[in-house]
Write a protein that holds these residues in place. Structure first.
Motif, mmCIF file in Angstrom:
data_model
loop_
_atom_site.group_PDB
_atom_site.id
_atom_site.type_symbol
_atom_site.label_atom_id
_atom_site.label_comp_id
_atom_site.label_asym_id
_atom_site.label_seq_id
_atom_site.Cartn_x
_atom_site.Cartn_y
_atom_site.Cartn_z
ATOM 1 N N ARG A 240 114.550 36.913 78.376
ATOM 2 C CA ARG A 240 113.592 37.548 79.287
ATOM 3 C C ARG A 240 112.385 38.068 78.516
ATOM 4 N N ASN A 243 110.251 35.037 77.190
ATOM 5 C CA ASN A 243 109.466 34.421 78.263
ATOM 6 C C ASN A 243 108.265 35.280 78.622
ATOM 7 N N GLN A 244 108.465 36.598 78.656
ATOM 8 C CA GLN A 244 107.356 37.504 78.934
ATOM 9 C C GLN A 244 106.301 37.406 77.845
ATOM 10 N N ARG A 245 106.747 37.341 76.610
ATOM 11 C CA ARG A 245 105.813 37.249 75.489
ATOM 12 C C ARG A 245 105.031 35.943 75.514
ATOM 13 N N THR A 246 105.705 34.855 75.843
ATOM 14 C CA THR A 246 105.025 33.566 75.900
ATOM 15 C C THR A 246 103.952 33.571 76.974
ATOM 16 N N SER A 247 104.257 34.133 78.129
ATOM 17 C CA SER A 247 103.279 34.204 79.220
ATOM 18 C C SER A 247 102.073 35.042 78.811
ATOM 19 N N MET A 248 102.317 36.180 78.173
ATOM 20 C CA MET A 248 101.220 37.041 77.756
ATOM 21 C C MET A 248 100.360 36.367 76.696
ATOM 22 N N ARG A 249 100.997 35.681 75.728
ATOM 23 C CA ARG A 249 100.234 35.015 74.681
ATOM 24 C C ARG A 249 99.345 33.929 75.258
ATOM 25 N N HIS A 250 99.846 33.203 76.240
ATOM 26 C CA HIS A 250 99.043 32.146 76.860
ATOM 27 C C HIS A 250 97.880 32.705 77.657
ATOM 28 N N ARG A 251 98.070 33.901 78.233
ATOM 29 C CA ARG A 251 96.945 34.525 78.946
ATOM 30 C C ARG A 251 95.873 34.983 77.976
ATOM 31 N N PRO A 254 94.451 31.200 75.792
ATOM 32 C CA PRO A 254 94.699 30.016 76.613
ATOM 33 C C PRO A 254 94.449 28.700 75.895
#
Length: 257
Positions: A240, A243-251, A254
């Motif tokens: 969990r 996944n949160q870290r990956t989403s934040m890094r992509h934001r 990008p």
């Protein structure tokens, strides 16, 4: 090449990373005397460092080992020896040794902690350090030379980082004579290069009777810690959090992989 930062933000304050760095600093200043007193430094390394031959019983009792400045460490069988695989993780042999370890831990530790949670990270860190100690014992079981440093545990953190964030960019400082420049390099390239150096440097130790043949550096402890970190990360990571870290890094980045 020296890592100075990465493009890998954290979701939570890396409390354990800060505490471990603080503990290492505390031990260096208040137990080892910040390296200012040769006797105090030698005594801490001798009494609290891990001596493979003391743990295995393969080093002769009373054997003296030179530590510089006319000081020697004598092989003994004190009860504290059983705890040295842990106590040695918080000791260092000099300012360069200390600062190098702390820099690598500063760059890679916070993200690994953020990917598994604080309590898991404490256990993970200690297990990697013990695995590093075990690797050193296996390669050089009779050595009477004290081994100290957080390198083995930090190597485990680096092994975990390799599997978690191989494509994250690490900002590397290159110093070649008067040329000084910072370049972003993929984490996989940085960490595999580092591991390759340890492996290449450690091979001669397989054919010698003492780690002193490689300048006193326990390369197989680094290798053992790194491999342990890779082996343990899937068990310790919190999906969990990752996944949160990956989403934040992509934001935030990008255009980065």
């Amino acid at each position: 090449m020296i890592p100075i930062s990465d493009d890998n933000p954290t979701l939570r304050t890396p409390v354990v990373t800060y505490l471990l760095l603080g503990t290492i600093g505390f031990v260096w200043v208040f137990i080892q005397g910040a390296g200012l007193d040769a006797y105090r430094l030698a005594a801490s390394v001798c009494n609290l460092g891990m001596v493979p031959g003391e743990l295995t019983g393969k080093a002769a009792l009373g054997l003296p080992v030179p530590l510089g400045d006319g000081l020697t460490c004598v092989v003994d069988n004190e009860p504290i020896n059983l705890l040295t695989p842990i106590t040695s993780m918080f000791l260092h042999g000099g300012w360069g040794h200390l600062l190098g370890n702390c820099l690598f831990f500063w760059v890679f530790g916070n993200n690994v902690e953020d990917s598994m949670g604080r309590l898991r990270f404490v256990v993970f860190y200690l297990l990697c350090g013990l695995a590093a100690a075990a690797a050193h014992l296996l390669v050089d079981p009779g050595s009477p030379v004290p081994t100290v440093g957080a390198s083995g545990a930090i190597s485990g953190v680096m092994g975990a980082y390799l599997l978690l964030y191989p494509r994250v960019r690490v900002n590397m400082l290159f110093i070649i004579v008067i040329f000084i420049r910072v370049f972003p390099v993929p984490a996989w390239a940085v960490l595999l290069w580092w591991f390759g150096v340890q492996l290449f440097s450690g091979l001669p130790q397989l054919n010698t009777v003492s780690a002193e043949a490689s300048g006193g550096v326990a390369f197989w402890a680094h290798i053992g810690g790194f491999v342990a970190g890779m082996a343990l990360i899937k068990l310790f990571q919190n999906t969990r959090y990752t996944n949160q870290r990956t989403s934040m890094r992509h934001r935030l980045h990008p255009n980065h992989p």
